[in-house]
Design an enzyme around this catalytic site. Structure first.
Site, mmCIF file in Angstrom:
data_model
loop_
_atom_site.group_PDB
_atom_site.id
_atom_site.type_symbol
_atom_site.label_atom_id
_atom_site.label_comp_id
_atom_site.label_asym_id
_atom_site.label_seq_id
_atom_site.Cartn_x
_atom_site.Cartn_y
_atom_site.Cartn_z
ATOM 1 N N ASP A 122 -25.004 23.093 -5.371
ATOM 2 C CA ASP A 122 -25.312 23.130 -6.801
ATOM 3 C C ASP A 122 -26.270 24.287 -7.095
ATOM 4 O O ASP A 122 -27.088 24.205 -7.995
ATOM 5 C CB ASP A 122 -25.900 21.789 -7.248
ATOM 6 C CG ASP A 122 -27.160 21.433 -6.464
ATOM 7 O OD1 ASP A 122 -27.435 22.098 -5.445
ATOM 8 O OD2 ASP A 122 -27.867 20.493 -6.882
ATOM 9 N N ASP A 140 -31.001 25.947 -9.576
ATOM 10 C CA ASP A 140 -30.619 24.741 -8.846
ATOM 11 C C ASP A 140 -30.484 23.609 -9.861
ATOM 12 O O ASP A 140 -31.360 23.410 -10.694
ATOM 13 C CB ASP A 140 -31.714 24.429 -7.826
ATOM 14 C CG ASP A 140 -31.295 23.320 -6.883
ATOM 15 O OD1 ASP A 140 -31.078 23.609 -5.700
ATOM 16 O OD2 ASP A 140 -31.196 22.168 -7.339
ATOM 17 N N LEU A 141 -29.350 22.909 -9.815
ATOM 18 C CA LEU A 141 -29.131 21.847 -10.800
ATOM 19 C C LEU A 141 -29.966 20.624 -10.437
ATOM 20 O O LEU A 141 -29.860 20.118 -9.326
ATOM 21 C CB LEU A 141 -27.657 21.460 -10.844
ATOM 22 C CG LEU A 141 -26.680 22.556 -11.271
ATOM 23 C CD1 LEU A 141 -25.279 21.980 -11.367
ATOM 24 C CD2 LEU A 141 -27.088 23.148 -12.608
#
Ligand code: C2E
Ligand code: CA
Ligand code: CA
Length: 633
Positions: free
Chosen positions: A283, A236-237
């Site tokens: 994301d 996960d960004l």
């Protein structure tokens, strides 16, 4: 061409069967009339050649040929067909003069039947079929036509007409076959396109979520068969949402494309093809690591991913800095099925995002224990009598200068018949996970409003809302209806919201906050300093108060950084016209320091622990207030 090859290669052994059995039958008849070299040796040698070729074709069935080989074999077959036609036709014509009328009749029969049979078998190889028709029939027709006998001439004309018809049938058939094959190829291409579209993420061109789960199932199948381990990861960004919110979706998309490119470079380069990558949505990216998922290997993969994503992302003239939080689950230690693996990787991700953003966390036995505890709690909550089991504790918020209680914060309490007292830090998230939070909020708010109604003015009530309470318009409407029905003045009420609420869906959260504000409810930003601490949140929301998280107060006397942060936040609030409440004041020393920084409102164990509803009125007695003021000064 491959389709043609496949079709005729099945028929070639039959062709040789027709050819040799017909020839040997003629040879048998002519053994009495013709010399041995012509009636026996020549046909036996030719038949032996045919036999070898037939065996070769039978064996070829189980082989895979490259395109070049297919082409070569087709050419070779055509050449061989021409050569064999020449040989057998010459043989037949040489044989003819030796026979009596019956035997000669057999030659005619032999030639006609063999040609038709062979051409039939070569239907899919047009050049060969045409060559055989022409090369066998033309000499035959000419020979018999000019032989002089009327019935032979009739046969020659007959054969000419039949040959012409066969050529036409051949041409039409091969054209239809080509069309059929072309349309099959088109269908296959379309279904391959559909497959690609259905399994590809159009933005990043990585494989998509659907593919990821198909691949996960496949990997699991292989791992079970081989008895090997593998790992499933979710990336996960960190810091993507603010970029998306601030610069817009087009920029967000470009950042995602670039992040995907870097991840692909890392995963592609990592120990060849041990890592497969997909975009799961938003994301979030997923990977499957098929190497041995030991700590060293996973650490190396993590380091590679982190260093790739930590390079600044160019956004116009400026740069964004992102990181990655990664949750990992391993087969077979974390779970033995695909769904379980993904859930556990997701759980690890959730934990790492809460506690140590920018790192990788591998699901452990300890997490399994937590999940079980969660399940127990969720189950108990789903079967709870909320009205009877939920209650509120109240903690005063104090005006530091006067020592007066300006408000009480309502804090949820749950007493379960068998589990006992469960803290809100545990059951509020459980209610959020199970979708019961709206019901819980309504029950608590009803109780809180009933308490507020009994309190003297201008005492206020501060009530905590969950991020989920702000995430849809309907809940906001229900909350407003509750307030209206209670008959309390909304101006005596504050809603405490956290930055997570805004991070999830900023527009909806803001809309809900604006609606509450419009009816007179105050809005406080809770736990400031622990989450994103984004000034844009402070700016975008219609805030009245900001609550500085207690973690800054705990070490304020000894940690210069905490002191400076609290000092600037107090100044920020003053500048923006917000009331600043400092949470978690436990000691006199802390209060003294805060007072020196200009803190006007505080809350904490130093003043009072959360108390029951009944204790509130005692707390509000004037003499009790005097005692407290005396004790503190
Ligand atoms: P919060 O909103 O930050 O609430 C303050 C928490 O700090 C309360 O814990 C309170 O008992 C504790 N606290 C207050 N003063 C001190 C102090 O001086 N020292 C220390 N160490 N702690 C202090 P509590 O009641 O366990 O609540 C925990 C969290 O649960 C709350 O944090 C809030 O986020 C959530 N919560 C509580 N009630 C509700 C509710 O009705 N609805 C929602 N959505 N969340 C709630
Ligand atoms: Ca609070
Ligand atoms: Ca708080």
């Amino acid at each position: 061409m491959r389709a043609q090859f496949n079709a005729f290669s099945k028929q070639i052994p039959l062709l040789y069967f027709i050819l040799t059995s017909n020839s040997l039958a003629a040879s048998y008849t002519f053994a009495r009339f013709a010399p041995a070299w012509l009636s026996i040796y020549a046909p036996v040698m030719l038949s032996a050649l045919c036999f070898l070729r037939a065996v070769w074709w039978l064996r070829a069935r189980s082989r895979q040929f490259s395109d070049a080989e297919v082409l070569r074999h087709m050419r070779m077959t055509t050449v061989l067909a021409a050569a064999l036609t020449l040989a057998f036709t010459t043989w037949g014509l040489l044989l003819y003069p030796y026979g009596d009328p019956y035997a000669q009749g057999q030659v005619v029969f032999y030639m006609a039947l063999t040609v038709i049979g062979c051409v039939f078998c070569l239907m899919h190889l047009r050049p060969a079929a045409l060559l055989v028709t022409l090369m066998a029939n033309i000499p035959f027709i000419l020979y018999f036509f000019f032989e002089g006998h009327a019935s032979l001439r009739a046969m020659a004309v007959n054969l000419l007409l039949v040959s012409a018809a066969m050529v036409m049938i051949l041409l039409v058939y091969s054209r239809d076959f080509e069309r059929l094959v072309a349309s099959q190829a088109e269908t296959r291409r379309l279904s391959e396109d559909n497959f690609r579209i259905a399994n590809c993420d159009s933005l990043t061109e990585l494989a998509n979520r659907r593919w990821f789960f198909t691949e996960l199932d496949a990997t699991l199948g292989v791992a079970k068969a081989d008895g090997k381990g593998f790992a499933v990861g979710i990336i996960d960004l960190d810091g993507f949402k603010p970029v998306n919110d601030t610069y817009g979706h087009a920029t967000g998309d470009r950042v995602l494309v670039e992040a995907a490119r870097r991840l692909r470079a890392v995963c592609g380069g990592h120990a060849s093809d041990q890592v497969t990558l997909a975009r799961l949505g938003g994301d979030e990216f997923g990977f499957i690591y098929t190497g041995n998922p030991n700590a060293t290997a996973l650490d190396a993969l993590n380091a590679a991913i982190q260093s790739a994503l930590r390079q600044p992302f160019a956004i116009g003239a400026s740069h964004a800095l992102l990181g990655a939080s990664i949750g990992v689950a391993c087969y077979p230690s974390s779970s033995r099925d695909a769904e379980g693996l993904f859930e556990r990787a997701d759980y690890a991700l959730y934990q790492v995002k809460r506690r140590q953003r920018g790192q990788m966390l591998v699901f452990s036995a300890e997490h399994e224990g937590e999940i079980n505890a969660h399940r127990t709690l969720e189950h108990a909550l789903q079967n709870a009598d909320l009205d009877a089991e939920l209650s509120l504790a109240f903690q005063p918020i104090i005006d530091v200068a006067s020592g007066e209680t300006t408000a009480f914060e309502a804090l949820a309490r749950w007493t379960h018949p068998t589990l006992g007292a469960v803290g809100p830090d545990a059951f509020i998230p459980a209610a959020e996970r199970t979708g019961m939070i709206r019901q819980v909020t309504k029950t608590l708010l009803t109780k809180a409003l009933a308490a507020l109604k009994t309190w003297p003015e201008p005492l206020r009530l501060s009530f905590n809302l969950s991020a989920h309470d702000l995430s849809d318009a309907e809940t906001a409407v229900q909350i407003i209806a509750l307030i209206n029905r209670s008959g309390v003045n909304p101006r005596r009420l504050d809603f405490e919201i956290t930055e997570t609420a805004i991070a999830n869906d900023a527009r909806q959260a803001r809309a809900a906050a604006v609606t509450f504000k419009a009816m007179g409810v105050g809005i406080s930003l809770d736990d400031f300093g622990t989450g994103y601490s984004s000034l844009s949140h402070v700016h975008k929301l219609p805030l009245d108060k900001l609550k500085i998280d207690r973690s800054f107060v705990t070490d304020i006397e000894h940690n210069g950084a905490s002191l400076k942060i609290v000092k600037s936040l107090i100044a920020l609030c003053a500048d923006m016209g917000l009331t600043c409440i400092v949470e978690g004041v436990e000691t006199e020393g802390q209060l003294r320091t805060l007072r020196a920084l200009g803190c006007r409102a505080a809350q904490g164990y130093y003043y009072a622990r959360p108390m029951s509803g009944d204790a509130v009125s005692a707390w509000l007695q004037p003499d009790a207030a005097d005692n407290r003021a005396g004790a503190r000064i």
